[in-house]
Scaffold this motif. Structure first.
Motif, PDB file in Angstrom:
ATOM      1  N   GLN A 248      64.745  67.481  28.103  1.00 44.61           N
ATOM      2  CA  GLN A 248      65.209  68.431  26.609  1.00 44.61           C
ATOM      3  C   GLN A 248      65.303  69.749  27.784  1.00 44.61           C
ATOM      4  N   VAL A 249      65.916  69.927  27.115  1.00 46.50           N
ATOM      5  CA  VAL A 249      66.818  71.279  26.791  1.00 46.50           C
ATOM      6  C   VAL A 249      66.906  71.487  25.388  1.00 46.50           C
ATOM      7  N   TRP A 250      66.809  73.406  26.037  1.00 47.53           N
ATOM      8  CA  TRP A 250      66.220  74.250  24.202  1.00 47.53           C
ATOM      9  C   TRP A 250      66.997  75.384  24.718  1.00 47.53           C
ATOM     10  N   PHE A 251      67.561  76.187  23.480  1.00 47.97           N
ATOM     11  CA  PHE A 251      67.049  77.488  23.273  1.00 47.97           C
ATOM     12  C   PHE A 251      65.529  78.210  22.989  1.00 47.97           C
ATOM     13  N   PRO A 252      65.325  78.563  23.660  1.00 51.86           N
ATOM     14  CA  PRO A 252      63.367  79.169  23.071  1.00 51.86           C
ATOM     15  C   PRO A 252      64.145  80.252  21.656  1.00 51.86           C
ATOM     16  N   VAL A 253      64.092  80.265  20.600  1.00 53.40           N
ATOM     17  CA  VAL A 253      63.633  80.953  19.447  1.00 53.40           C
ATOM     18  C   VAL A 253      63.449  82.187  19.321  1.00 53.40           C
ATOM     19  N   GLU A 254      64.263  83.236  20.142  1.00 50.32           N
ATOM     20  CA  GLU A 254      63.180  84.907  19.931  1.00 50.32           C
ATOM     21  C   GLU A 254      62.879  85.274  18.641  1.00 50.32           C
ATOM     22  N   LEU A 255      61.659  84.910  18.148  1.00 45.11           N
ATOM     23  CA  LEU A 255      61.185  85.209  16.623  1.00 45.11           C
ATOM     24  C   LEU A 255      61.219  86.711  16.356  1.00 45.11           C
ATOM     25  N   ASP A 256      61.026  87.919  17.439  1.00 43.60           N
ATOM     26  CA  ASP A 256      61.214  88.702  17.100  1.00 43.60           C
ATOM     27  C   ASP A 256      62.422  89.715  16.247  1.00 43.60           C
ATOM     28  N   GLU A 257      63.913  88.252  17.277  1.00 53.19           N
ATOM     29  CA  GLU A 257      65.024  89.046  16.962  1.00 53.19           C
ATOM     30  C   GLU A 257      65.930  88.203  15.614  1.00 53.19           C
ATOM     31  N   ILE A 258      64.105  87.798  15.066  1.00 55.19           N
ATOM     32  CA  ILE A 258      64.574  87.167  13.400  1.00 55.19           C
ATOM     33  C   ILE A 258      64.468  87.818  12.557  1.00 55.19           C
ATOM     34  N   ARG A 259      65.934  88.308  11.678  1.00 52.60           N
ATOM     35  CA  ARG A 259      65.690  89.672  10.292  1.00 52.60           C
ATOM     36  C   ARG A 259      65.742  88.702   9.491  1.00 52.60           C
ATOM     37  N   ALA A 260      65.003  88.622   8.321  1.00 55.27           N
ATOM     38  CA  ALA A 260      65.447  88.018   7.053  1.00 55.27           C
ATOM     39  C   ALA A 260      66.962  88.421   6.847  1.00 55.27           C
TER      40      ALA A 260
ATOM     41  N   ALA B 271      57.980  74.714  19.718  1.00 54.70           N
ATOM     42  CA  ALA B 271      59.369  73.531  20.523  1.00 54.70           C
ATOM     43  C   ALA B 271      59.594  73.179  18.858  1.00 54.70           C
ATOM     44  N   ALA B 272      59.212  72.840  18.011  1.00 51.73           N
ATOM     45  CA  ALA B 272      59.919  72.509  16.468  1.00 51.73           C
ATOM     46  C   ALA B 272      61.088  73.218  16.350  1.00 51.73           C
ATOM     47  N   LEU B 273      60.728  74.325  16.382  1.00 52.55           N
ATOM     48  CA  LEU B 273      62.009  75.349  16.606  1.00 52.55           C
ATOM     49  C   LEU B 273      62.547  75.269  16.965  1.00 52.55           C
ATOM     50  N   ASP B 274      62.755  75.549  18.326  1.00 49.17           N
ATOM     51  CA  ASP B 274      63.408  75.953  19.235  1.00 49.17           C
ATOM     52  C   ASP B 274      64.626  74.637  18.771  1.00 49.17           C
ATOM     53  N   PRO B 275      65.886  75.126  18.979  1.00 50.71           N
ATOM     54  CA  PRO B 275      66.662  74.187  19.128  1.00 50.71           C
ATOM     55  C   PRO B 275      66.555  72.803  20.234  1.00 50.71           C
ATOM     56  N   THR B 276      67.031  71.856  19.823  1.00 45.88           N
ATOM     57  CA  THR B 276      66.516  71.376  21.398  1.00 45.88           C
ATOM     58  C   THR B 276      67.346  70.227  21.376  1.00 45.88           C
ATOM     59  N   ALA B 277      67.294  69.778  22.427  1.00 43.29           N
ATOM     60  CA  ALA B 277      68.812  68.440  22.508  1.00 43.29           C
ATOM     61  C   ALA B 277      67.596  67.285  23.809  1.00 43.29           C
ATOM     62  N   ALA B 278      67.143  66.458  23.521  1.00 42.53           N
ATOM     63  CA  ALA B 278      65.926  65.432  23.817  1.00 42.53           C
ATOM     64  C   ALA B 278      67.365  64.470  24.213  1.00 42.53           C
ATOM     65  N   PHE B 279      67.053  64.282  25.897  1.00 40.37           N
ATOM     66  CA  PHE B 279      67.819  63.055  26.266  1.00 40.37           C
ATOM     67  C   PHE B 279      67.218  61.947  27.129  1.00 40.37           C
TER      68      PHE B 279
ATOM     69  N   LEU C  27      65.858  76.564  28.475  1.00 45.73           N
ATOM     70  CA  LEU C  27      64.997  76.221  29.184  1.00 45.73           C
ATOM     71  C   LEU C  27      65.264  74.192  29.488  1.00 45.73           C
ATOM     72  N   ALA C  28      64.874  73.723  30.446  1.00 48.30           N
ATOM     73  CA  ALA C  28      65.004  72.694  30.624  1.00 48.30           C
ATOM     74  C   ALA C  28      63.356  72.091  31.483  1.00 48.30           C
ATOM     75  N   LEU C  29      63.043  71.138  30.896  1.00 45.67           N
ATOM     76  CA  LEU C  29      62.118  70.117  31.708  1.00 45.67           C
ATOM     77  C   LEU C  29      62.509  68.844  31.689  1.00 45.67           C
ATOM     78  N   THR C  30      62.352  68.123  32.863  1.00 48.20           N
ATOM     79  CA  THR C  30      62.475  66.381  32.991  1.00 48.20           C
ATOM     80  C   THR C  30      61.439  66.274  33.086  1.00 48.20           C
ATOM     81  N   VAL C  31      61.303  64.557  32.234  1.00 44.67           N
ATOM     82  CA  VAL C  31      59.215  64.311  32.727  1.00 44.67           C
ATOM     83  C   VAL C  31      59.647  62.976  32.362  1.00 44.67           C
ATOM     84  N   PHE C  32      59.070  62.696  33.152  1.00 37.58           N
ATOM     85  CA  PHE C  32      59.060  60.839  33.761  1.00 37.58           C
ATOM     86  C   PHE C  32      57.728  60.480  33.259  1.00 37.58           C
ATOM     87  N   ASP C  33      58.108  59.021  32.826  1.00 40.75           N
ATOM     88  CA  ASP C  33      57.035  58.017  31.924  1.00 40.75           C
ATOM     89  C   ASP C  33      55.693  58.569  32.593  1.00 40.75           C
ATOM     90  N   PRO C  34      54.426  58.415  32.733  1.00 40.62           N
ATOM     91  CA  PRO C  34      53.436  58.192  33.148  1.00 40.62           C
ATOM     92  C   PRO C  34      53.029  57.349  34.215  1.00 40.62           C
TER      93      PRO C  34
END
Lengths: 356, 935
Positions: free
Chosen positions: B277-289, B64-72, B121-128
């Motif tokens: 949250q809307v985010w793009f999961p980072v595909e770590l296997d696709e990242i080349r140094a 979650a820290a790596l995936d570019p995420t928009a939270a609103f 991906l997206a996820l909407t979470v309400f307050d408890p």
């Protein structure tokens, strides 16, 4: 006064026909100086040599006399420092790289003393011939094969065409080397000590092979050697001393009244274009000639007498010596013109006669 | 006497020439093969190393820290995707628009960023909300499910029990007779909430009284893949979160997933705060140094770009009517422009800096052997040339033009080197999987062409008349040699000066190979060669003078030959100097990194053993102290952040509370021990503290420093971070003086001193048992092993070992080739000496003399270069990337290792002499003599 002419011993044919054709080898005042690390060595000091087409000549000299230098120059591997050298129409001094390549390919063939320098050890006899033709780009395919077997047969080594040099005797090696040298139909065949590593019998065999090649193919042949017995196999032997041609021995056969064949050898001193000649060392020593000599022109010869004032006692001895033998320098010019017909006692320095 | 079949064609003759002495050509082919293999394999291996290291770096933080995420908090845009999304049609009708907008945003990104981002991906979470069972007693455990909408719920979980939640089409609050809202919970969450499938509870929101929603648990679910990055975004989705504050009863929270297609009726009446949250999961296997620098730039641009996810504007919400009274009405903002944030960039930057350090070390390592490889190739080409020389000179005499000779030589070289390069290059591609571009092939092509060029270039030296000596470097035109030597030494000095002046550079995240860093080792080695070639005659001269008077023939002749007719030109000297220098450099670097890692590990633990991660009870503390082999323990009684008032603003500082006496007992005698001044325990008007250097500097400028409102006095400071805190800003306080600074003393970390001879692993196991499985028990040894296993650490160890092996082989090869090149000269001498009574042993000795003096002097010079090189080169390389420590490790020159390297070099040389002596002189004197006269 007898005209002083070029020392052109007519081993065969008359001087007139020889003069009409350009000689295959003509060296005039040839000089070659090696300089390395500040030391200069004059290997050739104004050498003169003329070899006519079809001639077979041996150049004999002691070690360091410059004969090998002469041969490397004639084979196009080395360039003279000064003078002029022409071989079959090529001027060896002014020859460019392209002409030199063509010269090595078609004009000269050579046989060196060491097999290693003549034949590649990993090629068979036939392949060594083929390589020469490959290098010169002369013949290909069937033509090449034909020429190969022809030459090997000519040198009587046709049966060992598929052997490598290491599987051949010394004499066979040299005969294959001769065949290789002839592969591209050169006008001049050069041989440097071709018998240097061979025993006497084999040497004779190889020299005879060269003589027969010379006769059958008419290729001008120059053999350089330090072995004086080589001169027994050739008509003309030129002696080199200190980078110059000094004397020549001409050899002919004569049938005497009893039908016996005699080989006759006559030795001449060589007179160069401007009239210089080398007096044999023993002559000089005998008369204690040094610094200056007195020359006298007689109707049929030139006299050379000691130049210094002599004490009576030595003068008398010198007089004796003077009379005791003919003066070679005076005789040789004459001999140059009609050496063939001269009698033994008239002109030879050291006439020898052997049965052949 | 066997007859051979004569083949007269030109091709057959060429083949005969090759077959006559294929050895040198095959050697050349092998060299080219190995060089091409290395050229293609090494960059790919390095790329793999970097990528592995990068993946490890990226595996650290949560996805979650790596995936570019928009939270609103705005209401997401709803609507159909018009076929752009891959959602099932009923869900797509609701969530499609947002997904299509996100997809379009991703597709608009440049490559390679676009390629490493997965489908949004997206996820909407309400307050408890509160969802107490009907039977719940007041004051008991509270349950606070958070309604969550995951458009791809079915792709993330599977049913364990019950049914999927039914579509909800009622109104809120539901009218009588409406079906209740249906949810699914992850099985552990349902269990924690004691919610049986089928049970209906009332969902109550504090800020919407009266709008309680009857909610039925339709089933429980389990994740299809618990390690899916999705779950790091869906906090509390799989496991309940249990919160307990003070003595209040625990509160249990977890995500309650509703049917994603039922969102519309739910949200139009929704007035509960929700975060999407809307985010793009980072595909770590696709990242080349290799793409890292580009990715960093693109991420930076992406972070500052607003992405349109919705139309914006407002929507009216249904008014909330309770018992006929309108209790609430209003409107909700709809999402429009959002920004995507991600930690990926910082992580990449860290990895790039580390990679730069690796590259720098490798460059410093590679340039030397590469230079020697070229030199050996030159030598091998010369051996081929010398082997072909007699035959070609004969051809030249028979009228072969220089062009033909050139073609012959180049043709033979190409015939062996091109297939060898192709084979080696392909093998290199097969061995290593990383993608490193075509650079390796270019190098391979150069290696394939160089022998041909070298051989063709030497065709002019073919003289049918005389042989000339043309020893590389040796002799030569004196003036040019001087100019060249002065140039090399000057270049080396300038490069070295630049490097030293520049200081630590790789920490600045420079990418690619630093040419200066790469050039310095080779230049230094070349300069050393110059010195060797100039200086080695000096001792030799006196040796010759002394040996002249001695009785030994071999040693005198050998020494005199080495002096007057040196076989060793630049190439073998370079090979030996570089080979030994690289081996020495590698061993110094290995020792430095190993010691540095060990020091770093020890410094990070701060004791023989550390247990941390949980609050420990007094019994546990006593238990630690009682473990067999434990000499002393020192808990860190508290570690909290407190504000330090400095210069008008407040800085946050970590306050560490220890017992000075205990800590001193634990750390006694350690090089990394904290120096604890006695003043720490002395009560006064101000609290005495030991401060980190940064805090000490801040406090020094302050007349009345106050920590959390209390006056403090700095009685000591320390440069480096402590093992007890990751932060640079900290103060350490004795337990006796900590009253008021920290509310309670609950140790969460304990450092332990072991008895001499105690087994750390056994003690660690015993401590772990007492502390529980969740505690982290570490010894320096464990940490060291962990640090050494990282790709950079393992890669470096491999590279250094490979460098030692490769340079030793090249050195051996260079010596053997030198002896082969020098064989004709030896062959000329040996028969003569044999007739004088030289035995087989003498021959060997003569061979040894030929290279012995040169090898010894060059090896000494190589060791000198190798020992100096780290001081020159490592100043420019940030080694903390390898050690995992905080400070640049000190350079360790292990005399034993250096002696071992020197011994190894001499052993290699001796082996080479044995090989060359054995190969070269196995012939009787008579044959040698005869061969000599023939030659």
């Amino acid at each position: 006064m007898t005209p002083v002419t070029l020392p052109r011993p007519g081993a065969e044919g008359s001087s007139a026909t020889a003069a009409a054709r350009e000689p295959d080898v003509l060296c005039v005042d040839l000089v070659r100086i090696f300089s390395a690390a500040g030391v200069e060595v004059q290997a050739l000091q104004g050498l003169n040599l003329r070899v006519d087409p079809g001639e077979l000549v041996a150049v004999v000299g002691a070690s360091g006399s410059g004969k090998s230098t002469l041969l490397t120059i004639l084979s196009g591997l080395d360039t003279p420092t000064a003078g002029s050298a022409r071989v079959a129409g090529h001027d060896l001094l002014s020859m460019g790289a392209r002409e030199r390549v063509a010269y090595r390919r078609r004009t000269v063939g050579f046989v060196w003393q060491q097999t290693q320098r003549n034949l590649l050890p990993y090629l068979t006899a036939a392949e060594n011939l083929a390589l020469a033709m490959e290098v010169a780009r002369t013949r290909r395919g069937a033509e090449r094969a034909r020429r190969t077997s022809e030459l090997l047969d000519l040198l009587a080594v046709g049966d060992i065409a598929d052997r490598r040099p290491s599987e051949l005797s010394g004499g066979q090696q040299q005969r294959v080397a001769i065949a290789v040298a002839l592969a591209n139909e050169p006008r001049v065949l050069l041989a440097d000590e071709p018998t240097g590593e061979l025993d006497e019998a084999t040497s004779a065999e190889v020299l005879e092979a060269m003589r027969s090649v010379n006769e059958e193919l008419g290729v001008t042949t120059l053999i350089v050697t330090h072995d004086p017995t080589v001169s027994e196999h050739v008509r003309r032997t030129v002696q080199i001393r200190d980078g110059r041609t000094s004397t020549e021995v001409l050899r002919s056969t004569r049938t005497d009244e009893h039908g016996q064949e005699h080989a006759i050898a006559e030795e001449f001193a060589v007179l160069d274009r401007v009239g210089r000649l080398q007096l044999p060392t023993e002559f000089v020593a005998a008369l204690e000639l040094r610094d200056r000599v007195r020359l006298g022109l007689e109707p049929d010869r030139i006299e050379v007498r000691p130049g210094q004032d002599r004490t009576p006692s030595t003068a008398a001895e010198a007089e004796d010596a003077d009379r005791s033998g003919p003066e070679p320098g005076a005789d040789s010019p004459d001999a140059g013109g009609d050496g063939d017909g001269d009698s033994d006692d008239a002109t030879g320095i050291a006439p020898r006669e052997e049965d052949r | 006497m066997s007859a051979h079949r004569s083949r007269l064609s030109g091709t057959a003759l060429s083949f005969r020439r090759f077959a006559a002495a294929p050895g040198p050509s095959i050697l050349l082919a092998m060299l080219v093969l190995v060089a091409a293999f290395t050229a293609t394999a090494v960059p790919r291996l390095i790329a793999t190393l970097h990528t592995d290291s990068l993946r490890q770096q990226l595996a650290g933080p949560a996805p979650a820290a790596l995936d570019p995420t928009a939270a609103f908090v705005e209401t997401p845009a709803f609507g159909d995707s018009a076929g752009a999304s891959t959602l099932p049609s009923d869900v797509g009708a609701v969530w499609g628009a947002q997904e299509a907008a996100a997809l379009a945003a991703r597709d608009a990104l440049p490559s390679p960023l676009r390629d490493v981002l997965g489908a949004p991906l997206a996820l909407t979470v309400f307050d408890p909300a509160s969802a107490l069972p009907a039977t719940a007693a007041a004051g008991g455990t509270t349950y606070s499910p958070q309604v969550a909408v995951d458009p791809r719920l079915h792709e993330h979980v599977e049913l364990v029990e019950g049914d999927w939640p039914a579509a909800f089409d009622g109104s809120l609050p539901p009218s009588d007779g409406d079906d209740p809202l249906e949810i699914v919970l992850a099985a552990p969450v349902a269990e924690a909430m004691a919610w049986q499938p089928g049970e209906t509870r009332m969902l109550a929101y504090d800020d919407a009284p009266g709008a309680d929603v009857p909610t039925r648990l339709s089933g429980t679910v389990a994740p299809l893949d618990a390690d899916d990055g999705f779950w790091s975004h869906a906090l509390n989705g799989l496991e309940p979160s249990i919160k307990q504050i003070g003595n209040a009863p625990p509160d249990i929270t977890g995500l309650a997933f509703v049917d994603p297609a039922s969102w519309t009726p739910f949200r139009t009446v929704e007035r509960i705060a929700a975060q999407t949250q809307v985010w793009f999961p980072v595909e770590l296997d696709e990242i080349r140094a290799a793409d890292s620098p580009e990715l960093i730039a693109q991420l930076s641009t992406f972070a500052s770009t607003a992405v349109v996810l919705g139309p914006g504007g407002w929507i009216e919400l249904d008014p909330l009517t309770v018992d006929g009274v309108e209790r609430w009405s209003g409107s909700a903002a709809v999402a429009d422009r959002v920004g995507f944030t991600s930690d990926l960039r910082t992580e990449l930057e860290t990895a790039v800096a580390e990679a730069a350090a690796v590259d720098a070390v490798l460059a410093a390592l590679v340039s030397g052997p590469a230079g020697v490889a070229v030199a050996v190739l030159v030598l091998a080409a010369r051996v081929v040339f010398e082997r072909r020389r007699p035959g070609l000179e004969l051809e030249a005499a028979r009228g072969a033009s220089t062009g033909r000779l050139r073609t012959t030589l180049a043709g033979e070289a190409l015939a062996v080197s091109v297939p060898a390069a192709l084979l080696g290059g392909a093998a290199g591609m097969l061995v290593a999987t990383g993608d490193a571009g075509a650079g390796g092939w270019i190098v391979a092509a150069i290696f394939a062409l160089v022998p041909a060029a070298l051989l063709a270039g030497q065709a002019g030296a073919l003289s049918p008349l005389r042989r000339q000596r043309s020893d590389l470097g040796a002799g030569g035109a004196g003036r040019f040699r001087w100019i060249g030597e002065v140039l090399v030494v000057a270049l080396a000095a300038v490069a070295l000066g630049l490097l030293l002046q520049r200081g630590l550079s790789t920490a600045a995240a420079a990418t690619g190979i630093d040419p200066l860093l790469a050039a310095v080792p080779l230049l230094l080695a070349l300069a050393a060669c110059v010195l060797v070639l100039r200086l080695y005659p000096l001792p030799l001269r006196s040796l010759v003078a002394r040996l002249r008077r001695s009785r030994g023939l071999v040693s005198f002749v050998g020494a005199a030959r080495a002096l007057r007719d040196p076989a060793a030109g630049l190439v073998p000297v370079l090979a030996v100097v570089v080979g030994v220098a690289v081996a020495t450099f590698s061993s110094v670097l290995l020792a430095t990194v190993e010691t540095g890692t060990s020091t770093a590990a020890a410094a990070r633990i701060g004791a023989d053993l550390r247990v941390s991660g949980l609050p420990f009870t007094t019994e546990q503390l006593d238990g630690f102290a009682a473990v067999d082999g434990v000499a002393a323990t020192a808990p860190v009684y508290a570690s909290r952040t407190a504000p330090l008032a400095v210069d008008g603003h407040k800085e946050s500082v970590t306050v560490l509370v220890v017992d000075v006496a205990e800590l001193e007992a634990v750390q006694a005698g350690r090089p990394d021990a904290l120096e604890l001044p006695a003043a720490l325990t002395e009560s006064g008007s101000a609290i005495p503290v030991l401060a980190s250097s940064s805090v000490a500097a801040d406090i020094a400028a302050e007349p009345d420093p106050e920590l959390d409102g209390r006056p403090v006095e700095v009685v000591g400071s320390r440069e480096t971070p402590t093992p007890f805190s990751d932060r640079d800003a900290w103060v350490l306080v004795d337990r006796s003086q900590a009253d008021g600074l920290v509310p309670t003393l609950v140790p969460r970390a304990v450092v332990v001193r072991l008895e001499p001879g105690a087994d750390p692993d056994a003690v660690a196991a015993a401590v772990q048992e007492i502390a529980g499985v969740d505690a982290i028990v570490q010894t320096p040894g464990m940490l060291e092993a962990e640090l050494a296993e990282r790709p950079v650490g393992a890669g470096l160890a491999f590279a250094l070992t490979a460098a030692i092996v490769v340079s030793s082989l090249l050195t051996a090869l260079a010596i053997v080739l030198t002896l082969i090149v020098g064989r004709p000269g030896r062959a000329a001498l040996l028969p003569l000496l044999t007739t004088l009574g030289l035995g087989r042993r003498g021959e060997r000795a003569l061979v040894a003399w030929e290279i012995g003096p040169m090898t010894i002097v060059a090896a000494v010079a190589g060791i000198g270069v190798g020992v100096l090189l780290p001081f020159a080169v490592l100043a420019g390389i940030d080694l903390t990337a390898f050690t995992g420590g905080d400070v640049q490790p000190a350079i360790i020159v292990d005399p034993l290792l250096v002696v071992a390297v020197a011994g190894g070099a001499l052993a290699v040389a001796a082996l080479a002499v044995a090989i060359a002596g054995g190969v070269g002189d196995r012939q009787d004197a008579a044959r040698a003599m005869r061969k000599e006269t023939e030659g």
